[in-house]
Design a protein around this motif. Sequence first.
Motif, PDB file in Angstrom:
ATOM      1  N   HIS A   1     -80.567 -85.958  45.205  1.00  0.00           N
ATOM      2  CA  HIS A   1     -80.679 -85.119  44.011  1.00  0.00           C
ATOM      3  C   HIS A   1     -79.670 -85.603  42.984  1.00  0.00           C
ATOM      4  O   HIS A   1     -78.718 -86.320  43.296  1.00  0.00           O
ATOM      5  CB  HIS A   1     -80.427 -83.650  44.345  1.00  0.00           C
ATOM      6  N   GLU A   2     -79.895 -85.206  41.733  1.00  0.00           N
ATOM      7  CA  GLU A   2     -78.947 -85.558  40.684  1.00  0.00           C
ATOM      8  C   GLU A   2     -77.628 -84.814  40.890  1.00  0.00           C
ATOM      9  O   GLU A   2     -77.607 -83.686  41.414  1.00  0.00           O
ATOM     10  CB  GLU A   2     -79.506 -85.207  39.302  1.00  0.00           C
TER      11      GLU A   2
ATOM     12  N   GLN B   1     -77.224 -80.887  40.320  1.00  0.00           N
ATOM     13  CA  GLN B   1     -78.463 -80.130  40.555  1.00  0.00           C
ATOM     14  C   GLN B   1     -78.282 -79.189  41.745  1.00  0.00           C
ATOM     15  O   GLN B   1     -78.802 -78.077  41.758  1.00  0.00           O
ATOM     16  CB  GLN B   1     -79.632 -81.081  40.800  1.00  0.00           C
TER      17      GLN B   1
ATOM     18  N   ASN C   1     -81.850 -79.767  33.616  1.00  0.00           N
ATOM     19  CA  ASN C   1     -81.471 -80.730  34.643  1.00  0.00           C
ATOM     20  C   ASN C   1     -80.835 -81.943  33.981  1.00  0.00           C
ATOM     21  O   ASN C   1     -81.312 -82.435  32.955  1.00  0.00           O
ATOM     22  CB  ASN C   1     -82.703 -81.160  35.453  1.00  0.00           C
TER      23      ASN C   1
ATOM     24  N   GLU D   1     -77.939 -90.269  43.190  1.00  0.00           N
ATOM     25  CA  GLU D   1     -79.222 -89.654  43.518  1.00  0.00           C
ATOM     26  C   GLU D   1     -79.967 -90.437  44.593  1.00  0.00           C
ATOM     27  O   GLU D   1     -80.655 -89.854  45.441  1.00  0.00           O
ATOM     28  CB  GLU D   1     -80.083 -89.538  42.258  1.00  0.00           C
ATOM     29  N   SER D   2     -79.837 -91.762  44.583  1.00  0.00           N
ATOM     30  CA  SER D   2     -80.594 -92.586  45.533  1.00  0.00           C
ATOM     31  C   SER D   2     -80.144 -92.378  46.973  1.00  0.00           C
ATOM     32  O   SER D   2     -80.867 -92.727  47.907  1.00  0.00           O
ATOM     33  CB  SER D   2     -80.445 -94.059  45.161  1.00  0.00           C
TER      34      SER D   2
ATOM     35  N   ASP E   1     -79.096 -85.913  34.122  1.00  0.00           N
ATOM     36  CA  ASP E   1     -79.022 -87.171  34.851  1.00  0.00           C
ATOM     37  C   ASP E   1     -77.682 -87.818  34.548  1.00  0.00           C
ATOM     38  O   ASP E   1     -76.823 -87.239  33.886  1.00  0.00           O
ATOM     39  CB  ASP E   1     -80.210 -88.082  34.500  1.00  0.00           C
TER      40      ASP E   1
END
Length: 855
Positions: A47-48, A51, A21, A42-43, A23
């Motif tokens: 999800h990243e 991903q 995974n 992501e926020s 970032d």
Amino acid sequence: MKNIFTFIIAISSFYFSYSQNTDLTYYLPEGTEYDPKIPAPESVIGHEVGQWHISHDRLTRYMYALAEASDRVEIREYAQTHEARPLLVLTITSPENHSRLDEIKSSHVRLTDPAVSDNLNIKNMPAVVYMGYSIHGNESSGSNAALLVAYHLAAAQGTEIEKTLNETVILLDPSFNPDGLQRFSGWVNSRKSHNIITDPNNMEQNEMWPGGRTNHYWFDLNRDWLPAQHPESRGRIALFHEWKPNVLTDHHEMGTNSTFFFQPGIPSRNNPLTPAKTYELTNRMGEYHARALDKIGSLYYTKESFDDYYYGKGSTYPDINGAVGILFEQASSRSHAQESEHGILYFPFTIKNQFTTSLSTLRAVNDMREDFLNHQRTFYKEASAEARKDQSKAYVFGSKDKFRNHHLAELISRHQINIYHGSEPMSINNIRYGADELYFIPLEQSQYRLIEAMFETRIEFQDSLFYDISTWTLPLAFNVDYKKIDSKAFDQKLLGRPFDSNKKPTGEVVGGKSAYAYAFEWYGYYTPKMLNDLLVNGYKVKVANEPFHSPDGKKFERGSILIPVQIQNGSRDRIHADLTMLARENGVDIYALHTGLDYTGVSLGSPNFNNIKKPQVMMLVGEGVSPYDAGEVWHLFDQRYKMDISLVPIDVFNRSDINKYTTIIMVSGTYKEINDTAREKLKQWVQNGGTIVASETALTYLNSINLGKFDFVKTNDNDSNEPAKYADIRQTRGAQEIGGAIFETNVDITHPLFYGYYKKEMPVFRGNKIFLEKSKNQFANPMVYTDSPLLSGYISLPNLNSLKGSSAAGISNYGRGQVIGFTDNLNFRAFWYGTNKIFMNAIFFGPLISNASGR
């Protein structure tokens, strides 16, 4: 050997590192600080990046959140898709530039006006970059990278980003094809395993038909920049010309076993109308991409694939508009990971390459800013000078079809080209047209080069291979008469009022209210829509198979539609009101007839009038069927003619009762999924009176099951039997393909398939090597290629010899039914208006065709 093995292990390990995974640190440039007040992807999306495949709704949500948080970003919806999804553009630049954005835009656009461009100081003028992602919805690394590009431009801190934003206005289009992106992300995300499966045979890696590449109607939007037949393209073209960008990037994907491609493409396949400076700038930009990809260790190549020929693609359309288009092609994981020749290809890695080259684009534009601005100014100055030197001063086109004329003028005007109605009658190709049937395009205007690209015919080429079509001459596509007017014949007085696309053609009921009958000619583009509306609303309608006349002497040719009043259910007032509305909406005049007597032609009660039944149409779709061809038919019925058409998957067809249908459409395809029982069912249905309308490779399938008598010309692809080099295999065999060219046919305008046409010459578009032998029945060859058929585009000599004199259409009788076959695609990319009527004639008049004309 040891070194090779070590290299393979290294590459495999390199790809394997992306299995974990990731970032943002995996993607973003090292050493760059980011404003914590700006939301990271992501926020908002949950999800990243990488991903999961981003869905369009989450992509949209993030872009709006970014615009809300950053004073560097403005957002607006510039169009909607067929499925009502928003097409968004983020305008990203420094806050100072935002405060004077209208001034920057106005000044930049004036750079394309040779009358004032020399007075503009480009020293401090920002460049404009249009960055577009994933026009093919299942090439989604682009749209996923757009999340990172937008975040980086909104949140990155430091002198480099400040300089970029001060000197550049960035138009970021995160999804060129929202409907396709949503369709693809739904497929791949819903089939993702917790343990990432990399097997190419896995369900996740293999979309079902029609896939996410296309838009709602299964069109390839990357072929629609010039035709602009879809709302996505129309909005995008309007945005392009609103800003006149200097560079446009077009982010794609290619086969999993590839690496990464950036332009320049194959030099021998460049369009000769594009100036050399465009390719020089493209080459210089390539050095920036190479350095950026070298830095992260990505393999890449250039100049060995793709081309810059067809101006209907995103990477080529800018080239004829004073800008530079750049194509990026990333090897596709087509899922979250997939085995490849280079090891396992992980989705995050594909995103990283797209993000990396997005930033290298901005670095190149920043460093070469004045070069791009100068190129834009020079492009239009040189085009203006070429127009002044040209001995031809205008194009004129016209036809008897009001709406076909209108739609061609509409297409042309979308590209910032001035066009005018005629002011007086004129003859073109020995046919006299009224002022209202003529349109003029003066050549002395800034888009001179694009006008030439739209109208030119070309049959000589430096290279015999094409990534896409080799020609697209628009007046031939619309089957309108046209010619150039030289300086001696041209006069400004020929130009009438400026064309306004909002003022659509209208028709009227001529001759008042009738108690006997009404009639309309079949010339108009929307006559099939009118006819269908009448049939849907219960009208009893007839078609004339011989000419007839009104009492005042007006001649109605074969194919004209008769609406007797006394046999209808409605009142005379209701009938007149309905017909008035239909005439107005469809741009077709309807004539009131007050007597049925005609001693010159046939009287209105003649047996040479046939009743027309409302067609009940199905089209076979699914695996083995061309989604492009099927989508074109669906779009034609649904959008143009507002007609019902059932799209029946082959597996459903195999188990369904088909007796309610009058017509089955089979576009190009293999049809291997039709099982034995369904094959016999289809034969019985035709034998009982059904009509199949088939095109291209569907003919070969029907022939193989003895449902149609279509004999094909045997071809020889070899120009010579002389020994040839192994290295030339691809070039030699590729040269035998017909990627797309325009050819001339002769048609029998007395045949029901050609009702509504008044010239025996018909230009058709061809993109295959299906050559149909002429029938021995002299009445069974209603459409035949001429002995010198090539009008524009490329074809090899062996293929040209096979095409000469061959048949383009044929009817094969089978019991009480028939198969109507066409060797070509009559609905190509929705802009081939000129042959749409032939296809619709097969639908409405096919059942009326005499068995004596069968093969």
